[in-house]
Design an enzyme around this catalytic site. Structure first.
Site, PDB file in Angstrom:
ATOM      1  N   GLU A   1      24.357 -26.677 -27.757  1.00  0.00           N
ATOM      2  CA  GLU A   1      25.538 -25.837 -27.972  1.00  0.00           C
ATOM      3  C   GLU A   1      26.222 -28.103 -27.484  1.00  0.00           C
ATOM      4  OE1 GLU A   1      24.078 -25.181 -24.123  1.00  0.00           O
ATOM      5  OE2 GLU A   1      24.038 -24.688 -25.208  1.00  0.00           O
TER       6      GLU A   1
ATOM      7  N   ASP B   1      28.214 -62.783 -48.769  1.00  0.00           N
ATOM      8  CA  ASP B   1      27.623 -63.629 -49.439  1.00  0.00           C
ATOM      9  C   ASP B   1      27.594 -64.972 -49.199  1.00  0.00           C
ATOM     10  OD1 ASP B   1      29.318 -65.039 -51.818  1.00  0.00           O
ATOM     11  OD2 ASP B   1      31.456 -65.170 -50.692  1.00  0.00           O
TER      12      ASP B   1
ATOM     13  N   ASP C   1      34.815 -60.570 -48.339  1.00  0.00           N
ATOM     14  CA  ASP C   1      35.788 -60.653 -48.161  1.00  0.00           C
ATOM     15  C   ASP C   1      36.932 -61.172 -49.049  1.00  0.00           C
ATOM     16  OD1 ASP C   1      35.573 -63.194 -48.733  1.00  0.00           O
ATOM     17  OD2 ASP C   1      36.540 -64.136 -46.905  1.00  0.00           O
TER      18      ASP C   1
ATOM     19  N   ASP D   1      34.667 -58.580 -54.321  1.00  0.00           N
ATOM     20  CA  ASP D   1      33.462 -58.180 -53.373  1.00  0.00           C
ATOM     21  C   ASP D   1      33.551 -57.031 -53.002  1.00  0.00           C
ATOM     22  OD1 ASP D   1      31.671 -60.293 -52.702  1.00  0.00           O
ATOM     23  OD2 ASP D   1      33.693 -61.254 -51.158  1.00  0.00           O
TER      24      ASP D   1
ATOM     25  N   ASN E   1      10.465 -22.854 -23.601  1.00  0.00           N
ATOM     26  CA  ASN E   1      11.365 -22.017 -22.756  1.00  0.00           C
ATOM     27  C   ASN E   1      10.480 -20.145 -23.796  1.00  0.00           C
ATOM     28  OD1 ASN E   1      12.408 -23.442 -20.703  1.00  0.00           O
ATOM     29  ND2 ASN E   1      14.377 -23.085 -21.898  1.00  0.00           N
TER      30      ASN E   1
ATOM     31  N   ASN F   1      21.133 -22.755 -18.173  1.00  0.00           N
ATOM     32  CA  ASN F   1      21.630 -23.340 -19.369  1.00  0.00           C
ATOM     33  C   ASN F   1      22.167 -24.246 -19.252  1.00  0.00           C
ATOM     34  OD1 ASN F   1      20.770 -23.915 -21.863  1.00  0.00           O
ATOM     35  ND2 ASN F   1      22.802 -22.710 -22.361  1.00  0.00           N
TER      36      ASN F   1
ATOM     37  N   ASP G   1      22.907 -28.416 -18.722  1.00  0.00           N
ATOM     38  CA  ASP G   1      23.359 -29.104 -20.171  1.00  0.00           C
ATOM     39  C   ASP G   1      24.664 -30.381 -18.993  1.00  0.00           C
ATOM     40  OD1 ASP G   1      22.731 -28.133 -21.951  1.00  0.00           O
ATOM     41  OD2 ASP G   1      24.011 -26.130 -22.350  1.00  0.00           O
TER      42      ASP G   1
END
Length: 913
Positions: A347, A389, A656, A660, A724, A749, A753
């Site tokens: 999550e 370029d 630029d 291009d 687990n 958990n 986290d």
């Protein structure tokens, strides 16, 4: 015959202010017939555009209450109040509650909410509270981080504004404007958002069309509107609508649409509609229900996410049935299986991804890089080929006029005078060469004499002809055409040459000498532009056909010295696994000289003319073998980028100019600069405030750091979850009670986290930054299978210890058993990130950043406190005996040693991403 089929989610458009690139994404032109095209246009807009196309300019001025002199300040202010700013209404940022909903609305949060509801209706209030807290933390963290990064991105993007050239009256003044000469002296630059209906605007090559407009005067005006009509080639626009019966707005020859761009030529136009009243705005309103385009980065994240979700979908039912059949309590088994499902759900992945990308964007902003799209940060790290370029990237982008000579290479003041006249009077896109000519002419007191001439007409530059012409009138009212451009293209329209003020025919001997002189200049690194002329003309209007039988007078040669930082930057990029390929429109001799000066090895130079003769299969081999391509057109650049992507590379393109833009759109990551033309900035994902390859090298490293930190969380989650489940399956099959209660599994958990929040701020080993990094779900799956079962070994050791040593072998003592596994499970899960964050020995050879170290220590301390402290009864835990804490360090040390041994084997066998 093609028309519109709307297909992409407008949300991607909401987050990006500039409309050019995203407009291309809105429209597919493959399926519907052209006959139905007008159905995409609101009837009122169709009526407005058709009527405006048929009106005379005078009728149009009267209807819009404007004039050639433009609007005054009062009119502009009134119309801004009436029509609003020239921006799409839906571009405004999402309201906070809608943004909060989007942050919540992901598969993991929805799944957790379902689990919370199940817990609530089964009267498991602790489970409901814990799960709800997890959802709330993940959602708020993501909302806060995205809100923060969006505000930073908006502030950065505000630094890069697109402008339009508009003619407006000063307070109380009545300027006399002659649109046939496109008089720019009466114009000013304003932001696109400030335009209002009735504004008179000037357009030239490279400009974005800022609103729906009617052309008043056009000079060789070609507009790229493939995104709207499907026509691959630019279309020419005129001041007069020839077909007065046309009712389809896209068939109107004198109407310009917001979001398209000028390829070549120039024009004066009047703004008809702005913002949401344009055709672009009408499209925007109709596509809010379309689906969003999934980027390659998002595809990678999704693949990994679904790998973990599928794993959860298979394992949770297995846990349910084993516990249901062995324990006989299906309600308790269901709750436990749901808790396992929560534990298997990554999550925090959305928050970790967003945080790491935002951190990378902030880092790049400090290096003067504007990130228009967060995903581009990771693409930086994945890039393995950079196409760029030559001018301004390898070189200083500071052009100086080094020579002005006749065709024999002798200094010539006449050549300089003609070049100055051409650069001074042209109204198209003035490039650095024109600036250098005028600066040099100013120093030689030539520019001050140019006012003796009067401009008659102009034939603008385009990338096919590669030349441009102006026609001027002197005091004797004689018309003279002055043309400058690429040597080959000028020679193609010359019939004579000037030698010591004598005009002679261009023969083969002269041609050979011309090529010899220009080649010598090119070999010196000079960029040569030919200058030609033709006198005695008498037309009122001139076109490309008049560029014939010219007299070649000489050349102006320019020098663009290489940057001092280029050579070390190229070496740094090479050391980090990035191949640099030069894609330039310049000639091969100049390109070779510059590449030599900066230490770029050139095995051969492929010319645009060579590419024309190759099919895609042949070009696919050539682009792998060679790294310098010269004399390219925009189509050549785009084709090379497309072929490289097809070969499996992640391509960055830096440019630029107008030429291009196609390649910028095709590349995986488009890079431009704040001084680029509008269309280039629109197409780019990143905008550099300093045009430097060293900045790119730093961006690449930050992109790889970002990816590595994301991968740490994913690897850790995948392996620990897999371990687990193994442990749960084994314990469920043999124990007479649950190995851990749902509430304990959930709180474990949650703590686990929280310990990962600091991952985005972690260090990354230098060795992991040497190569490009991409998503490899198969590698993550293999990693999970290797390292997941290791934790199960020590879980089983803990089961045996609690069962035989501490006597937790019946239902009456299940709380002691569960408390013992709770602590071991949490501590091993917390330590795993330190083990898999590096292939080196953790804590000794590679140490995590202080925020991650402190967060890990805090969570481990909380994990030990919970069963020992006053909160233990609330979570149905109990204090552990002193002897337990003698065995605990032994288990953790043995776990870390085994992980390190397996890691060494894995690293030798498979490497370390």
């Amino acid at each position: 015959m093609r028309t519109f089929f709307l297909k992409q989610l407008f949300l991607s458009f909401l987050k990006v202010r500039h409309f050019g690139r995203h407009f291309q994404r809105f429209i597919s032109l493959e399926h519907v017939t052209r006959a139905n095209k007008t159905q995409s246009f609101p009837p009122e807009l169709t009526k407005t555009l058709v009527q405006s196309a048929r009106h005379t300019p005078e009728q149009l001025y009267q209807e819009l209450n404007t004039s050639l002199a433009g609007l005054d300040e009062n009119q502009v202010e009134q119309r801004q109040q009436q029509y609003g700013l020239n921006e799409i209404q839906q571009e405004k940022p999402l309201s906070w509650w809608v943004h909060l909903w989007f942050c919540y609305r992901n598969p993991f949060s929805l799944l957790l909410t379902l689990l919370a509801l199940v817990s609530f209706f089964t009267h498991d209030m602790q489970g409901t509270l814990v799960i709800g807290t997890m959802v709330l933390i993940a959602t708020i963290l993501r909302f806060w981080q995205e809100q923060k990064s969006n505000q930073a991105a908006e502030a950065l993007k505000a630094m890069v504004t697109n402008t339009a050239t508009v003619i407006r009256q000063s307070s109380g003044s009545q300027q006399q404007i002659n649109p046939t000469t496109l008089n720019v002296q009466a114009s000013e630059e304003v932001t696109i958002q400030a335009l209002v209906p009735g504004d008179i605007i000037l357009l030239s090559a490279g400009d974005m069309i800022p609103a729906d407009c009617r052309v008043l005067v056009a000079k060789d005006l070609f507009v790229a509107q493939a995104a709207m009509t499907g026509e691959s080639l630019p279309v020419e626009k005129y001041a007069i609508q020839k077909d007065q019966d046309a009712i389809n707005p896209l068939d109107l020859e004198n109407i310009l649409f917001m979001g398209t761009n000028v390829v070549s030529g120039s024009a004066t136009a009047v703004v008809l509609t702005t913002g949401g009243q344009t055709y672009f705005g009408a499209l925007a309103k109709r596509i809010t229900a379309s689906e969003q385009v999934t980027t390659s980065f998002q595809l990678g994240v999704n693949k990994v996410s679904w790998l973990l979700i599928r794993f959860m979908a298979v394992m949770a039912p297995i846990v349910l049935f084993i516990n249901g059949f062995t324990k006989g309590n299906w309600t308790e088994a269901s709750l436990f299986a749901l808790s396992v499902a929560v534990g298997l759900t990554p999550e925090m992945l959305p928050m970790i991804v967003t945080s790491t990308l935002a951190k990378g964007a902030v880092f790049l902003s400090r290096k003067k890089v504007i990130v228009k799209r967060l995903d581009a940060v990771q693409n930086f790290g994945a890039m393995d080929v950079l196409c760029t370029d030559k001018t301004g990237t390898l070189t200083q982008d500071k052009i100086i006029l080094a020579k002005h000579v006749d065709i024999w290479g002798n200094p010539s003041k006449k050549v300089l005078e003609l070049a100055c006249l051409n650069s001074y009077f042209q109204t198209g896109l003035k490039n650095l060469l024109d600036v250098a000519v005028l600066e040099h002419g100013e120093s030689h007191l030539i520019v001050s004499d140019l006012q003796k001439f009067k401009k008659v007409d102009e034939i603008p530059f385009d990338f096919n002809r590669r030349r441009m012409s102006v026609v001027v009138e002197d005091a004797s009212q004689q018309h003279t055409m002055i043309t400058k451009g690429a040597v080959e293209e000028i020679l193609a329209v010359c019939r004579y040459v000037m030698h010591d003020d004598e005009i002679i025919s261009l023969d083969q001997q002269s041609l050979q000498h011309i090529h010899k002189v220009t080649a010598e200049f090119n070999a010196e690194g000079l960029r040569v532009v030919a200058v030609a002329t033709k006198a005695g003309l008498s037309h009122h209007e001139y076109g490309i056909a008049d560029e014939s039988d010219l007299i070649l007078v000489g050349y102006v040669a320019f020098l663009d010295p290489p940057k001092e930082s280029t050579a070390p930057a190229l070496q740094a990029l090479s050391e980090h696994g990035i191949v640099v390929k030069i894609l330039t429109g310049d000639n091969d001799l100049v390109t070779a000289k510059v590449c030599k000066d900066v230490g770029l090895h050139v095995n051969a130079i492929i010319l645009g003319s060579d590419i024309e003769q190759m099919d895609d299969a042949a070009l696919a081999q050539v682009v792998e073998q060679y790294n310098v391509f010269a004399k390219l057109t925009p189509a050549h650049k785009e084709r090379i980028v497309r072929i490289l992507k097809h070969n499996g590379h992640v391509i960055g393109f830096m440019g630029d100019g107008i030429n291009d833009a196609p390649a910028l759109r095709s590349a995986d990551i488009g890079i431009s600069v704040d001084t680029a033309v509008d269309i280039a900035k629109e197409a780019a994902d990143l905008i550099l405030l300093e045009k430097s390859l060293m900045v790119l090298e730093q961006g690449v490293l930050e992109g790889r750091r970002t990816f590595s930190n994301m991968l740490k969380y994913i690897k850790m989650t995948a392996s620990s979850n897999f371990g687990n489940v193994f442990s749960v399956l084994i314990a469920s099959a043999f124990l007479p009670f649950l190995p851990m209660l749902p509430i304990q599994l959930l709180i474990q958990n949650l703590l686990y986290d929280i310990s990962q929040i600091a991952i985005p701020f972690d260090h990354v080993d230098d060795e992991l930054l040497l190569k490009p990094q991409t998503w490899q779900p198969a590698e993550i799956g293999r990693f999970m299978l290797f390292f997941g079962p290791i934790s199960s070994i020590f879980d089983i050791v803990t089961f045996i210890l609690m069962w035989y040593v501490f006597g937790a072998n019946n239902i009456a003592h299940q709380t002691l058993f569960q408390s013992g596994w709770f602590v071991v499970g949490l501590l091993t899960q917390t330590l795993i990130v330190h083990m898999i964050r590096t292939p080196k020995i953790p804590f000794l050879q590679s140490r995590a950043a202080m925020p991650l170290m402190m967060m890990s220590l805090m969570i481990m301390a909380i994990g030990i406190y919970l069963p020992m402290g006053s909160l233990a009864p609330y979570f149905k835990l109990q204090a552990l005996p002193t002897l337990y804490f003698v065995f605990l360090p032994c288990i953790l040390i043995a776990y870390m040693v085994l992980i390190q041994l397996v890691k060494r084997f894995y690293f030798r066998r498979y490497g370390w991403q």
